[in-house]
Design a protein around this motif. Sequence first.
Motif, PDB file in Angstrom:
ATOM      1  N   ALA A   1       0.837  -1.209   0.000  1.00 32.39           N
ATOM      2  CA  ALA A   1       0.000   0.000   0.000  1.00 32.39           C
ATOM      3  C   ALA A   1       0.869   1.255   0.000  1.00 32.39           C
ATOM      4  O   ALA A   1       0.562   2.236  -0.688  1.00 32.39           O
ATOM      5  CB  ALA A   1      -0.935  -0.011   1.210  1.00 32.39           C
ATOM      6  N   ALA A   2       1.957   1.242   0.760  1.00 32.44           N
ATOM      7  CA  ALA A   2       2.846   2.410   0.807  1.00 32.44           C
ATOM      8  C   ALA A   2       3.540   2.619  -0.531  1.00 32.44           C
ATOM      9  O   ALA A   2       3.642   3.752  -1.018  1.00 32.44           O
ATOM     10  CB  ALA A   2       3.872   2.242   1.921  1.00 32.44           C
TER      11      ALA A   2
ATOM     12  N   ARG B   1       3.089   6.077  -6.690  1.00 33.44           N
ATOM     13  CA  ARG B   1       2.567   6.166  -8.063  1.00 33.44           C
ATOM     14  C   ARG B   1       3.685   6.027  -9.099  1.00 33.44           C
ATOM     15  O   ARG B   1       3.790   6.815 -10.042  1.00 33.44           O
ATOM     16  CB  ARG B   1       1.798   7.470  -8.266  1.00 33.44           C
ATOM     17  CG  ARG B   1       0.532   7.546  -7.428  1.00 33.44           C
ATOM     18  CD  ARG B   1      -0.274   8.806  -7.702  1.00 33.44           C
ATOM     19  NE  ARG B   1      -1.497   8.801  -6.926  1.00 33.44           N
ATOM     20  CZ  ARG B   1      -1.588   9.227  -5.671  1.00 33.44           C
ATOM     21  NH1 ARG B   1      -0.538   9.676  -5.048  1.00 33.44           N
ATOM     22  NH2 ARG B   1      -2.749   9.201  -5.045  1.00 33.44           N
ATOM     23  N   LEU B   2       4.524   5.040  -8.892  1.00 33.00           N
ATOM     24  CA  LEU B   2       5.590   4.746  -9.844  1.00 33.00           C
ATOM     25  C   LEU B   2       4.992   4.222 -11.139  1.00 33.00           C
ATOM     26  O   LEU B   2       3.937   3.590 -11.137  1.00 33.00           O
ATOM     27  CB  LEU B   2       6.545   3.705  -9.254  1.00 33.00           C
ATOM     28  CG  LEU B   2       7.335   4.167  -8.028  1.00 33.00           C
ATOM     29  CD1 LEU B   2       7.953   2.973  -7.314  1.00 33.00           C
ATOM     30  CD2 LEU B   2       8.398   5.167  -8.445  1.00 33.00           C
TER      31      LEU B   2
ATOM     32  N   ASP C   1       7.123  -4.716  -9.048  1.00 36.62           N
ATOM     33  CA  ASP C   1       5.812  -4.750  -9.701  1.00 36.62           C
ATOM     34  C   ASP C   1       5.423  -3.362 -10.192  1.00 36.62           C
ATOM     35  O   ASP C   1       4.824  -3.218 -11.259  1.00 36.62           O
ATOM     36  CB  ASP C   1       4.744  -5.293  -8.747  1.00 36.62           C
ATOM     37  CG  ASP C   1       4.885  -6.788  -8.487  1.00 36.62           C
ATOM     38  OD1 ASP C   1       5.651  -7.466  -9.220  1.00 36.62           O
ATOM     39  OD2 ASP C   1       4.240  -7.278  -7.540  1.00 36.62           O
ATOM     40  N   ALA C   2       5.757  -2.338  -9.420  1.00 40.88           N
ATOM     41  CA  ALA C   2       5.354  -0.974  -9.770  1.00 40.88           C
ATOM     42  C   ALA C   2       6.116  -0.449 -10.985  1.00 40.88           C
ATOM     43  O   ALA C   2       5.538   0.261 -11.816  1.00 40.88           O
ATOM     44  CB  ALA C   2       5.566  -0.035  -8.583  1.00 40.88           C
TER      45      ALA C   2
ATOM     46  N   GLY D   1      11.062  14.466  -8.022  1.00 46.89           N
ATOM     47  CA  GLY D   1      11.010  13.078  -7.580  1.00 46.89           C
ATOM     48  C   GLY D   1      10.494  12.977  -6.155  1.00 46.89           C
ATOM     49  O   GLY D   1      10.401  13.968  -5.433  1.00 46.89           O
ATOM     50  N   LEU D   2      10.182  11.761  -5.747  1.00 46.85           N
ATOM     51  CA  LEU D   2       9.475  11.555  -4.486  1.00 46.85           C
ATOM     52  C   LEU D   2      10.287  10.787  -3.462  1.00 46.85           C
ATOM     53  O   LEU D   2      11.157   9.984  -3.806  1.00 46.85           O
ATOM     54  CB  LEU D   2       8.170  10.798  -4.739  1.00 46.85           C
ATOM     55  CG  LEU D   2       7.134  11.506  -5.610  1.00 46.85           C
ATOM     56  CD1 LEU D   2       5.922  10.610  -5.808  1.00 46.85           C
ATOM     57  CD2 LEU D   2       6.731  12.828  -4.985  1.00 46.85           C
ATOM     58  N   LEU D   3       9.954  11.032  -2.200  1.00 44.18           N
ATOM     59  CA  LEU D   3      10.496  10.307  -1.066  1.00 44.18           C
ATOM     60  C   LEU D   3       9.328   9.804  -0.243  1.00 44.18           C
ATOM     61  O   LEU D   3       8.404  10.568   0.069  1.00 44.18           O
ATOM     62  CB  LEU D   3      11.362  11.241  -0.210  1.00 44.18           C
ATOM     63  CG  LEU D   3      11.835  10.700   1.146  1.00 44.18           C
ATOM     64  CD1 LEU D   3      12.808   9.546   0.977  1.00 44.18           C
ATOM     65  CD2 LEU D   3      12.472  11.836   1.966  1.00 44.18           C
ATOM     66  N   ALA D   4       9.374   8.523   0.117  1.00 46.78           N
ATOM     67  CA  ALA D   4       8.373   7.953   1.022  1.00 46.78           C
ATOM     68  C   ALA D   4       9.079   7.471   2.277  1.00 46.78           C
ATOM     69  O   ALA D   4       9.959   6.604   2.210  1.00 46.78           O
ATOM     70  CB  ALA D   4       7.643   6.786   0.357  1.00 46.78           C
ATOM     71  N   LEU D   5       8.720   8.049   3.423  1.00 46.15           N
ATOM     72  CA  LEU D   5       9.208   7.599   4.724  1.00 46.15           C
ATOM     73  C   LEU D   5       8.090   6.782   5.361  1.00 46.15           C
ATOM     74  O   LEU D   5       7.019   7.306   5.678  1.00 46.15           O
ATOM     75  CB  LEU D   5       9.573   8.794   5.608  1.00 46.15           C
ATOM     76  CG  LEU D   5      10.678   9.702   5.066  1.00 46.15           C
ATOM     77  CD1 LEU D   5      10.846  10.918   5.965  1.00 46.15           C
ATOM     78  CD2 LEU D   5      11.996   8.955   4.906  1.00 46.15           C
TER      79      LEU D   5
END
Length: 199
Positions: A32-33, A38-39, A61-62, A138-142
């Motif tokens: 889910a994270a 949204r890659l 997979d993404a 670009g994105l960062l997910a913590l």
Amino acid sequence: MSDDHTQVQEFFTARAADWDSRFPDDGPAYRAAVAELRLTPGSSVLDAGCGTGRALPALRDAVGPSGVVLGADLTPAMLEAATRAGRDRDGQLLLADVAHLPLRARSLDAVFAAGLIAHLPDPAENLEELRRVVRPGGLLALFHPIGRAALAARQGRQITPDDLRAEANLRRLLAASGWLMTSYVDEDARFLALAVRQD
């Protein structure tokens, strides 16, 4: 290697062999994270502090077969556990310190970091290094598979006002490191802060 790095390595080396079996139900939270990033097919992404590589299948997979998935970790035993679990098929594993990544500037579309921020010796400087390897926009997910309160309860401690993951503290820290926090979720079932790289 600094004392901070040695302590982190010792902590995770002692736990690497049974890490996945200690947290067997985290898979859906990771997926889910990763979905929140949204890659798209062909994207390039780093799992910073990848541990046993639990995010790598979802990241692969993404981005699809044409994308690039990298997993970097400081602890050899964690990367060995990732390989035993077959997750090296989903991404290239790098024995690397996230404070000094062996990657070109602006070479990635996103960075995913699960449970990393609590183990960074110099969070502001280390987040700047993550920014360096991500393209503008670009994105960062913590991420963490449980929220701050649930994690504190599991560890038998109280949340303090100086907790790095508190929304206001994290927003300031990210801003000082060249990131703009775009969303923040801190629930029992997950912690996820998303940020975009500023130019």
